[in-house]
Write an enzyme that holds these catalytic residues in place. Structure first.
Site, short mmCIF file in Angstrom:
data_model
loop_
_atom_site.label_atom_id
_atom_site.label_comp_id
_atom_site.label_asym_id
_atom_site.label_seq_id
_atom_site.Cartn_x
_atom_site.Cartn_y
_atom_site.Cartn_z
N HIS A 34 37.60 117.29 117.21
CA HIS A 34 36.19 117.64 117.43
C HIS A 34 35.60 116.65 118.42
O HIS A 34 36.33 115.80 118.97
CB HIS A 34 35.43 117.66 116.10
N HIS A 37 36.47 112.87 118.08
CA HIS A 37 37.76 112.50 118.68
C HIS A 37 37.63 112.49 120.21
O HIS A 37 38.15 111.60 120.88
CB HIS A 37 38.84 113.50 118.29
P1 AMP Z 1 41.05 111.39 111.97
O1 AMP Z 1 41.64 112.48 112.80
O2 AMP Z 1 40.01 111.86 111.01
O3 AMP Z 1 42.09 110.48 111.36
O4 AMP Z 1 40.25 110.48 112.99
C1 AMP Z 1 40.86 109.95 114.15
C2 AMP Z 1 39.92 108.95 114.78
O5 AMP Z 1 38.69 109.62 115.14
C3 AMP Z 1 39.53 107.82 113.83
O6 AMP Z 1 39.50 106.59 114.57
C4 AMP Z 1 38.17 108.21 113.37
O7 AMP Z 1 37.36 107.12 112.98
C5 AMP Z 1 37.61 108.89 114.62
N1 AMP Z 1 36.50 109.78 114.26
C6 AMP Z 1 36.48 110.73 113.29
N2 AMP Z 1 35.26 111.30 113.23
C7 AMP Z 1 34.50 110.71 114.17
C8 AMP Z 1 33.14 110.88 114.60
N3 AMP Z 1 32.31 111.74 114.03
N4 AMP Z 1 32.69 110.07 115.60
C9 AMP Z 1 33.51 109.17 116.19
N5 AMP Z 1 34.80 108.97 115.84
C10 AMP Z 1 35.29 109.74 114.84
#
Ligand code: AMP
Length: 303
Positions: A34, A37
């Protein structure tokens, strides 16, 4: 953009860039990408010569009763987003590639900063799984930079500590949380929410804002700020709070009262079966952290 499935090929592709002294940015993700990311990929593309994003739903960070099986997998849309963002490599190994054998050596953080507090206390073993897979990705990609989101504050804190404590030569960047217009932090898990739950989900942000405002208006007592957040969370009867806490942003220790410096307001809980987390960093205003000076003791009034 090249999609790469094996460790050997990933190493081979990057060897030439590394030999030329190019900077390599790594954005680890679990996919279902999203705009949150995307902001990390954008930051890497503008800071680094080469950007690698990984998409891997890491079984080692899910508990036995968590959503590993049903975690959203949207691989083709992820590929398209990464390509459009200017990412050069997508590393997408399968589970057998990253974990060919039962893991016997893990990267395990201390309990008092991981399983003992915040998300760790509700997801035993989660951060051991996160740090182990991130360490593996760091060793495979050997990035100069790696980018993480503030959204997962405890995770970002632990990754910074891992890099410092294990002397890994990687610059860690933490990017601000990207939100919907009503404040809800973007998350791959938001797609689990029904439309009624989606409306209720703004309660995390509203409670964080209430806590932040209380501090900015002069509240210096950490439990009082936590009570403000709990009160707001209680207005949404479908939300089950796991924690709503104020902690020292630098150490993750419970914030001391009177509040001072940088504190993190952090909330987690469930709407139905969907677990949501959010946090805000607050810099306690100096006038708040020092309190109001009684007239008789105020140096400013001596003259
Ligand atoms: P995930 O795919 O949920 O493991 O997240 C991958 C990376 O994206 C991690 O470093 C998360 O902290 C970051 N992330 C997830 N959601 C957000 C968001 N809303 N804003 C900024 N970074 C995000």
């Amino acid at each position: 953009m090249k999609t790469i499935l094996t460790i050997a090929e990933m190493r081979q592709e990057l060897a030439g860039f590394r030999a030329m002294g190019h900077s390599i940015g790594l954005v680890p993700t679990m996919g279902a990408l999203h705009e949150g990311h995307r902001s990390l990929v954008d930051a890497s593309v503008s800071a680094c010569d080469v950007t690698v994003a990984s998409v891997f739903v890491n079984p080692a960070q899910f508990g036995p009763h968590e959503d590993y099986q049903r975690y959203p997998r949207t691989f083709e849309a992820d590929q398209a987003m990464l390509e459009a963002a200017g990412c050069q490599f997508l590393f997408a190994p399968d589970v057998a590639e990253l974990y060919p054998d039962r893991t016997r050596v893990w990267v395990t953080p201390e309990t008092e900063v991981a399983d003992g507090i915040l998300c760790g206390a509700h997801r035993p073993g989660h951060f051991r799984g996160v740090l182990t897979v991130v360490a593996k990705l760091f060793n495979i990609v050997q990035p100069t930079h790696a980018l993480f989101g503030q959204k997962d504050f405890q995770q970002a804190w632990l990754i910074r500590r891992m890099v410092a404590d294990l002397d890994l030569p990687i610059i860690i960047k933490v990017a601000p949380t990207v939100r919907e217009s009503d404040g809800l932090a973007l998350s791959s898990r938001n797609r689990y929410l029904s439309s009624v739950e989606r409306q209720a989900a703004t309660v995390l942000y509203r409670a964080l804002e209430a806590g932040r405002l209380a501090i900015l208006e002069g509240e210096t007592d950490a439990p009082a700020v936590e009570a403000v957040m709990h009160q707001l969370l209680a207005t949404e009867s479908t939300f089950t709070t796991e924690y709503a806490e104020v902690r020292d942003a630098a150490t993750l220790a419970e914030a001391s009262s009177p509040l001072a410096g940088e504190v993190i307001l952090a909330i987690a809980g469930k709407l139905g079966s969907t677990r949501l987390i959010d946090n805000e960093l607050v810099i306690v205003p100096v006038s708040v952290s020092t309190g109001s000076v009684p007239l008789a003791e105020g140096a400013a009034y001596v003259s």
